[in-house]
Write a protein that holds these residues in place. Structure first.
Motif, PDB file in Angstrom:
ATOM      1  N   CYS A 128       0.850  -1.191   0.000  1.00 56.27           N
ATOM      2  CA  CYS A 128       0.000   0.000   0.000  1.00 56.27           C
ATOM      3  C   CYS A 128       0.883   1.237   0.000  1.00 56.27           C
ATOM      4  CB  CYS A 128      -0.914   0.027   1.213  1.00 56.27           C
ATOM      5  SG  CYS A 128      -2.344  -1.036   1.022  1.00 56.27           S
TER       6      CYS A 128
ATOM      7  N   HIS B 211      -3.301   5.159   1.342  1.00 64.15           N
ATOM      8  CA  HIS B 211      -3.273   3.745   1.723  1.00 64.15           C
ATOM      9  C   HIS B 211      -4.090   2.871   0.764  1.00 64.15           C
ATOM     10  CE1 HIS B 211      -2.218   0.631   4.581  1.00 64.15           C
ATOM     11  NE2 HIS B 211      -3.427   0.144   4.432  1.00 64.15           N
TER      12      HIS B 211
ATOM     13  N   ALA C 138      -3.780  -0.293  -2.383  1.00 63.02           N
ATOM     14  CA  ALA C 138      -2.937  -1.393  -2.849  1.00 63.02           C
ATOM     15  C   ALA C 138      -2.436  -1.137  -4.266  1.00 63.02           C
ATOM     16  CB  ALA C 138      -3.718  -2.698  -2.811  1.00 63.02           C
TER      17      ALA C 138
ATOM     18  N   PRO D 177      -5.160  -2.963   2.560  1.00 60.74           N
ATOM     19  CA  PRO D 177      -6.289  -2.033   2.716  1.00 60.74           C
ATOM     20  C   PRO D 177      -7.483  -2.778   3.299  1.00 60.74           C
ATOM     21  CG  PRO D 177      -5.975  -2.598   0.409  1.00 60.74           C
ATOM     22  CD  PRO D 177      -4.842  -3.219   1.170  1.00 60.74           C
TER      23      PRO D 177
END
Length: 158
Positions: free
Chosen positions: A20, A30, A32, A151
Motif C-alpha cells: 500500500c 493507503h 494497494a 487495505p
C-alpha cells in the motif's frame, strides 16, 4: 566503500510484490498497488485525460480513479513530460507523465506517473522500477504487504 558514502546509504528495505502507498497530492491514501519491476514507468488509471495551457505551460486534467472508499475526483497537474511506453499488450503509445510525491513505509519521494486506461486491470496503479531506483529497495516476489498493511477492502492474497 568510504565511511562518508556508507553513512548516507539507507538500509535495504525489502517490500512485497503488493504493498500500500499514498499519493497525497492526488488525495489517495493507503491503497494497494502492484510492484512491477518489469515495467519501467509507474502507470495510474485515469479517465477523461485532457491537455490544456495554464500560465503558458502544459497541464493535464484527468479523473483520478475511485479507489476503495475514495470517490473519483478531477485532478490537474503540470505535464512533466510525454513518453513512448509499451503497454501491457505490447503496443507502443505516447503517454502524459506527471511527477508527484509518493509515500511508502514512511519514506517519501517524488515519482513519475504515466496516465493511461487501466480500467480492466486489478490494480489501478503499477509501481515501475524507475520509482524504486536508487532508493535501497528490493522486491520479494513471493510476499505481500511486508512494509504496509492490506487495505480494509482487500486481503493479502491476489
Amino acid at each position: 566503500m568510504s565511511s562518508n558514502i556508507a553513512s548516507k546509504t539507507r538500509p535495504l528495505m525489502v517490500i512485497g510484490w503488493q504493498e500500500c502507498i499514498k499519493l497525497p497530492e492526488l488525495g489517495l491514501d493507503h491503497f494497494a498497488v502492484k510492484i512491477d519491476t518489469g515495467a519501467k514507468t509507474t502507470a495510474l488509471h485515469a479517465d477523461d485525460i485532457a491537455l490544456f495551457r495554464k500560465d503558458a505551460a502544459a497541464w493535464v486534467r484527468f479523473t483520478c480513479p475511485s479507489i476503495d472508499d475514495t470517490p473519483p475526483r478531477l485532478c490537474e497537474f503540470p505535464v512533466h513530460t510525454q513518453r513512448d511506453i509499451t503497454n501491457t499488450g505490447g503496443t507502443p503509445e505516447t503517454r502524459i507523465v506527471i511527477r508527484t510525491p509518493m509515500v511508502l513505509a514512511r519514506r517519501r519521494w517524488k515519482i513519475d506517473i504515466s496516465l493511461t486506461d487501466r480500467g480492466s486491470m486489478r490494480f489501478p496503479l503499477i509501481l515501475g522500477r524507475r520509482a524504486l531506483r536508487r532508493k535501497s529497495i528490493a522486491v520479494h516476489p513471493g510476499q505481500t504487504y511486508l512494509v504496509s498493511t492490506p487495505p480494509p477492502n482487500r486481503g493479502t492474497n491476489p
